[in-house]
Design an enzyme around this catalytic site. Structure first.
Site, PDB file in Angstrom:
ATOM      1  N   LYS A 124     -12.806  11.222   0.872  1.00  0.00           N
ATOM      2  CA  LYS A 124     -12.338  12.443   0.292  1.00  0.00           C
ATOM      3  C   LYS A 124     -12.834  12.164  -1.269  1.00  0.00           C
ATOM      4  O   LYS A 124     -13.358  13.136  -1.258  1.00  0.00           O
ATOM      5  CB  LYS A 124     -10.848  12.677   0.331  1.00  0.00           C
ATOM      6  CG  LYS A 124     -10.496  13.574   1.279  1.00  0.00           C
ATOM      7  CD  LYS A 124      -9.178  13.667   0.955  1.00  0.00           C
ATOM      8  CE  LYS A 124      -8.036  13.916   2.001  1.00  0.00           C
ATOM      9  NZ  LYS A 124      -6.136  14.221   1.693  1.00  0.00           N
TER      10      LYS A 124
ATOM     11  N   ASP B 120      -4.420  18.638  -0.097  1.00  0.00           N
ATOM     12  CA  ASP B 120      -4.215  18.699   1.565  1.00  0.00           C
ATOM     13  C   ASP B 120      -5.197  19.656   2.394  1.00  0.00           C
ATOM     14  O   ASP B 120      -4.997  20.405   2.112  1.00  0.00           O
ATOM     15  CB  ASP B 120      -2.557  19.490   1.347  1.00  0.00           C
ATOM     16  CG  ASP B 120      -2.061  18.044   1.987  1.00  0.00           C
ATOM     17  OD1 ASP B 120      -1.811  17.086   2.594  1.00  0.00           O
ATOM     18  OD2 ASP B 120      -0.956  19.100   3.002  1.00  0.00           O
TER      19      ASP B 120
ATOM     20  N   PHE C  45     -13.905  10.390   8.899  1.00  0.00           N
ATOM     21  CA  PHE C  45     -12.707   9.873   8.768  1.00  0.00           C
ATOM     22  C   PHE C  45     -11.560  10.939   9.608  1.00  0.00           C
ATOM     23  O   PHE C  45     -12.310  12.351  10.056  1.00  0.00           O
ATOM     24  CB  PHE C  45     -12.029   9.187   7.136  1.00  0.00           C
ATOM     25  CG  PHE C  45     -11.497  10.541   6.756  1.00  0.00           C
ATOM     26  CD1 PHE C  45     -12.600  11.373   6.130  1.00  0.00           C
ATOM     27  CD2 PHE C  45     -10.053  11.520   6.535  1.00  0.00           C
ATOM     28  CE1 PHE C  45     -12.371  12.866   4.987  1.00  0.00           C
ATOM     29  CE2 PHE C  45      -9.835  12.773   5.410  1.00  0.00           C
ATOM     30  CZ  PHE C  45     -11.321  13.155   5.299  1.00  0.00           C
TER      31      PHE C  45
ATOM     32  N   HIS D 272     -14.345  22.722   5.322  1.00  0.00           N
ATOM     33  CA  HIS D 272     -12.974  22.732   5.082  1.00  0.00           C
ATOM     34  C   HIS D 272     -13.021  22.942   3.336  1.00  0.00           C
ATOM     35  O   HIS D 272     -12.557  22.905   2.840  1.00  0.00           O
ATOM     36  CB  HIS D 272     -11.602  22.724   5.489  1.00  0.00           C
ATOM     37  CG  HIS D 272     -11.788  21.283   6.567  1.00  0.00           C
ATOM     38  ND1 HIS D 272     -13.183  20.668   6.991  1.00  0.00           N
ATOM     39  CD2 HIS D 272     -11.030  20.523   5.938  1.00  0.00           C
ATOM     40  CE1 HIS D 272     -12.811  20.019   6.559  1.00  0.00           C
ATOM     41  NE2 HIS D 272     -11.602  19.035   6.779  1.00  0.00           N
TER      42      HIS D 272
HETATM   43  P1  IMP Z   1      -3.856  14.763   3.778  1.00  0.00           P
HETATM   44  O1  IMP Z   1      -4.782  15.851   3.429  1.00  0.00           O
HETATM   45  O2  IMP Z   1      -4.963  13.579   3.694  1.00  0.00           O
HETATM   46  O3  IMP Z   1      -3.276  14.792   4.015  1.00  0.00           O
HETATM   47  O4  IMP Z   1      -4.814  15.072   5.830  1.00  0.00           O
HETATM   48  C1  IMP Z   1      -3.895  15.268   6.618  1.00  0.00           C
HETATM   49  C2  IMP Z   1      -4.729  14.406   8.225  1.00  0.00           C
HETATM   50  O5  IMP Z   1      -5.766  14.989   8.011  1.00  0.00           O
HETATM   51  C3  IMP Z   1      -4.551  12.854   7.561  1.00  0.00           C
HETATM   52  O6  IMP Z   1      -4.705  12.549   9.253  1.00  0.00           O
HETATM   53  C4  IMP Z   1      -6.224  12.783   7.388  1.00  0.00           C
HETATM   54  O7  IMP Z   1      -6.690  11.466   7.974  1.00  0.00           O
HETATM   55  C5  IMP Z   1      -6.969  14.030   8.195  1.00  0.00           C
HETATM   56  N1  IMP Z   1      -8.343  14.829   7.313  1.00  0.00           N
HETATM   57  C6  IMP Z   1      -7.664  15.407   6.190  1.00  0.00           C
HETATM   58  N2  IMP Z   1      -9.640  15.295   5.703  1.00  0.00           N
HETATM   59  C7  IMP Z   1      -9.826  15.606   7.341  1.00  0.00           C
HETATM   60  C8  IMP Z   1     -10.961  16.031   6.990  1.00  0.00           C
HETATM   61  O8  IMP Z   1     -12.368  16.311   6.359  1.00  0.00           O
HETATM   62  N3  IMP Z   1     -11.605  15.374   8.851  1.00  0.00           N
HETATM   63  C9  IMP Z   1     -10.928  15.091   8.997  1.00  0.00           C
HETATM   64  N4  IMP Z   1      -9.624  14.754   8.388  1.00  0.00           N
HETATM   65  C10 IMP Z   1      -9.145  15.134   7.681  1.00  0.00           C
END
Ligand code: IMP
Length: 194
Positions: free
Chosen positions: A15, A68, A149, A178
């Site tokens: 990220k 998020d 990831f 996104h």
């Molecule tokens: P958070 O935004 O870090 O809470 O992510 C929520 C979930 O979505 C987690 O399981 C992350 O690994 C997944 N995730 C967040 N951003 C991405 C992305 O850009 N690609 C794939 N999975 C993502």
């Protein structure tokens, strides 16, 4: 006050790379390593992004940026959505979440899904900037690619060439993703911010 520096609320290096690629010219500081986990107890991506940005802003007394993200799968009624990080179980790894999605989608012909990201900046004077980005795509039948990831290895963006995000470079992913979209919308607002 022009914002020229911000602290990241995320320690996720993927990220962080995607964020730095878009926010050129802004001094981006890493998340303080001593800061503990922030519970994502909000009911929406926006609530969770704000919660994380506010916590890091309160701790550092500097502008803090959080994102998020949720994966919303049509055939699962929009799940896992805000619960994407804990889909398989409350301490799930990326691999466990991916396996859980593939299992639930085993016999599904409707593979449509979207990723949604909300970016929140929390500023010491109490102000906020919020931006959102989305990308539509399909859930693959199996994992492909080891870049990225989370769910990248099973998400095929509609605007791509059939590869998953896991098969793309960070630059390629950012150009249609996104998070890339949310960050560009955020950066536009930041440039106008006084
Ligand atoms: P958070 O935004 O870090 O809470 O992510 C929520 C979930 O979505 C987690 O399981 C992350 O690994 C997944 N995730 C967040 N951003 C991405 C992305 O850009 N690609 C794939 N999975 C993502």
């Amino acid at each position: 006050m022009k914002i020229t520096e911000l602290v990241l609320a995320t320690a996720n290096e993927h990220k962080a790379r995607e964020i730095k690629q878009v926010l050129m010219g802004i001094n981006i500081l890493p998340r303080p390593s001593e800061l503990g986990e922030i519970d994502e107890i909000g009911d929406s991506l926006e609530e969770n992004a704000l919660l994380k940005a506010d916590a890091v802003k309160d701790y550092t007394k500097k502008a803090a940026l959080a994102d998020d993200t949720g994966l919303e799968i049509d055939a699962l009624g929009g799940k896992p959505g805000v619960h994407s990080a804990r889909f398989a179980h409350c301490l799930a790894s990326d691999a466990e979440n991916v396996a859980h999605v593939l299992k639930l989608m085993e016999n599904q012909s409707n593979r449509q899904a979207k990723f949604v990201t909300v970016i929140a900046l929390s500023i010491p004077d109490g102000d906020h900037i919020i931006a959102k980005g989305e990308v539509r795509g399909e859930i693959a039948f199996e994992e492909t690619g080891s870049n990225g990831f989370g769910y990248d290895s099973i998400f095929i963006p509609i605007e791509g060439d059939g590869r998953t995000f896991g098969e793309m470079s960070s630059d390629e992913k950012n150009s249609i993703s996104h998070r890339g979209r949310a960050l560009r919308a955020f950066f536009d607002q930041l440039k106008d911010f006084d």
